[in-house]
Enzyme design. Structure first.
Site, PDB file in Angstrom:
ATOM      1  CE  LYS A 195     -35.616  11.295 -27.160  1.00 15.39           C
ATOM      2  NZ  LYS A 195     -36.200  12.088 -28.196  1.00 15.39           N
TER       3      LYS A 195
ATOM      4  CG  ASP B  83     -29.258  -2.683 -34.444  1.00 17.59           C
ATOM      5  OD1 ASP B  83     -28.526  -3.303 -35.218  1.00 17.59           O
ATOM      6  OD2 ASP B  83     -30.333  -2.180 -34.790  1.00 17.59           O
TER       7      ASP B  83
END
Ligand code: PRP
Length: 178
Positions: A42, A102
């Protein structure tokens, strides 16, 4: 500013500038292609909506939902497809839209996954990049902003599903997640 934040890292106006720059670059590079923009839900939802609106050329869109984080702050390295793309990608050029890279695990997985399904090319745009956290090297064609290794939320990014709706990006106070 939200009370759980230490400070704002990227303001609404800076986000707008970044989005406009990336939209112009992608417009230029993809103008002659029949291509699909694929949002990774999301976290990418606000970024992708603004990016689409800032672009001049037409293209198709789709979404995938993957999960690797549960409710914690560290990538587990295992990526699960919870919702797959809903159109044929055989021979198509794909541009994956992410809010943040990340460890690199999610994008590394998705590139291989879409290439194995027959995509012609799979490239990536990310709003934020945290290179200090990288565990797997992934080439990223379009980067909005390189950021330090702080726990950030807002503009799609969450902590335990909170803060996604903030229109800016801020650093979370450590006492909120420790
Ligand atoms: C976040 C983010 C990327 C991924 C990046 O998603 O949206 O998809 O982690 O991390 P990585 O480079 O270590 O793989 P998350 O799993 O938190 O889901 P969300 O998009 O629903 O917030």
């Amino acid at each position: 500013m939200h009370k759980d934040l230490e400070k704002i890292l990227v303001s609404e106006s800076e986000i707008k500038e970044i989005v406009e720059r990336l939209a112009a670059e992608i417009d230029r590079d993809y103008q002659d292609k029949d291509w699909i923009m694929v949002g990774v839900l999301k976290g990418s939802v606000l970024f992708m909506a603004d990016l689409m609106k800032a672009m001049k050329n037409d293209f198709k869109i789709d979404f995938v939902v993957v999960s690797s984080y549960a409710d914690g702050t560290e990538s587990t390295g295992r990526v699960n497809v919870l919702k797959d793309i809903s159109q044929s990608i055989v021979g198509k050029d794909l541009l994956i839209v992410e809010d943040i890279i990340d460890s690199g695990n999610t994008l590394n997985f998705l590139v291989k996954y879409f290439m194995a399904k027959g995509a012609n090319t799979v490239k990536m745009v990310t709003l934020f990049d945290k290179p200090d956290r990288r565990k797997v090297e992934v080439p990223v064609e379009y980067v909005g902003k390189v950021i330090p290794d702080a726990f950030i939320v807002g503009y799609g990014l969450d902590y335990a599903e909170k803060y996604r709706t903030l229109p800016y990006v801020g650093i979370l106070k450590p006492e909120v997640y420790s």
